[in-house]
Design an enzyme around this catalytic site. Sequence first.
Site: not given
Length: 437
Positions: A268, A387, A416, A306-309
């Site tokens: 987070g 479109c 992401y 446990e980080c992602g971004r």
Amino acid sequence: MNNTLTPPKNTPTSHDETSSFEPSVENEWVNNVAVQRSRINNAITQLAAKSPIDTPLCAYIYDLPALAQHAQSIVAALPDNCEFYYAAKANPEENILATLAPIVHGFESASGGELNWLHQCQSDVPIIFGGPGKLVSELAQAIDLNIEAIHVESLTELKRIGLLCQQKQANCRILLRMNISLEGIEGTRLTMGGKPTPFGIDREDLPAALSILRDFPQIELLGFHFHLMSHQLDKARHLALMELYFTTFKRWQEQFSLDVKLLNVGGGIGIDYANPAQLFDWTGFCDDLGQLIQRENMQAVTVRFECGRFVTANAGFYVMEVLDIKQSHGEWFVIGHGGTHHFRTPAAQNHNHPFYVKQREMLQSGNELNINSGLIRQKAIVVGQLCTPKDVLARQVNIETVQIGDYVVFTQAGAYAWNISHQHFLMHAAPVMHFID
Ligand SMILES: *Cc1c(COP(=O)(O)O)cnc(C)c1O
């Protein structure tokens, strides 16, 4: 406004937002941005030279050395009793995993698909497995693989794990993911708990969970898991959240006479897309966390992130060659080769994604018709080829100069991004994937 201007030489090509990247900002990562940008620009030049004459560039470029350096500095700053896992749902590209594998303590998978993929790509790296609605077959696989820990999201899931362990005459390790009240903690843009969500178990159900565990001695309770906020940009607020986790963990240990030694504090950590030079102060956070661990007497507990971004966002770049520049009802549109079907991040977050413009070096592929059209110091809307009016990557941004054949380079596109995009919508070709190593 004349739209067939040739931009003057030596004008900056970035719009206002990215000028905050100048190395005067005190931050090692930011100091590296100028160097990094020249690496990215060289890669664009190479890719453009390689791409077929009739194919304008559209690419994701990943800076793996920068990723490795960032991850190393994240792990190096941690207090002694902390571990850092990478949440692969931010970006599960094989090369990203290979770069991170020797640096982080493990990987977090948020689905059975990810569990499989992570195991296939990096079978030696410890894996933890969370997420609501796990299939029985996925739980069975996690038990068979004897993964580091399963994060249990409900009482039903806990019973299923118990029954599976009985059937298989196997053991497994779990954390109970808990959804606790966030009273007294200021929220971020995306609060994942402290309110009704499909994630985790309520405090009221903890006695029931512990009672199920007594029925299934094959299951070892290692501790608790929390992931209650994302997009956190503020060090002090994140520390307050850690303090809440620590006190809750200790209270439960005492109340329920538990001897558990692992606390997963989730991910987070955010990225400030409106001001990318404003990095979360991870080093300062870790210093303060070390003190908090002492003060709360948590040295004997392993604190796992446990980080992602925060890990991968800055390592990715999405590049669209400009196909068209047009005016419609008084607004300028810059139309790039690509769009939100490759890069849904700005649409998903409802923000203007930061970018800079790299000038073309010569007339590129697709411009054999030699239509020379550009803007100087204009507000424009940067869109893709879809479109739908939702295919907007940045709205009403000031652009210094841009011409057909230039490259719009979106920064902070490593998390992401490609993997959350509706890639098959309109059946456009996929971007080139390029990894600088
Ligand atoms: C998505 C997720 C993470 C990673 O979140 P980031 O905001 O990318 O750091 C960590 N833990 C859980 C349970 C998640 O669902």
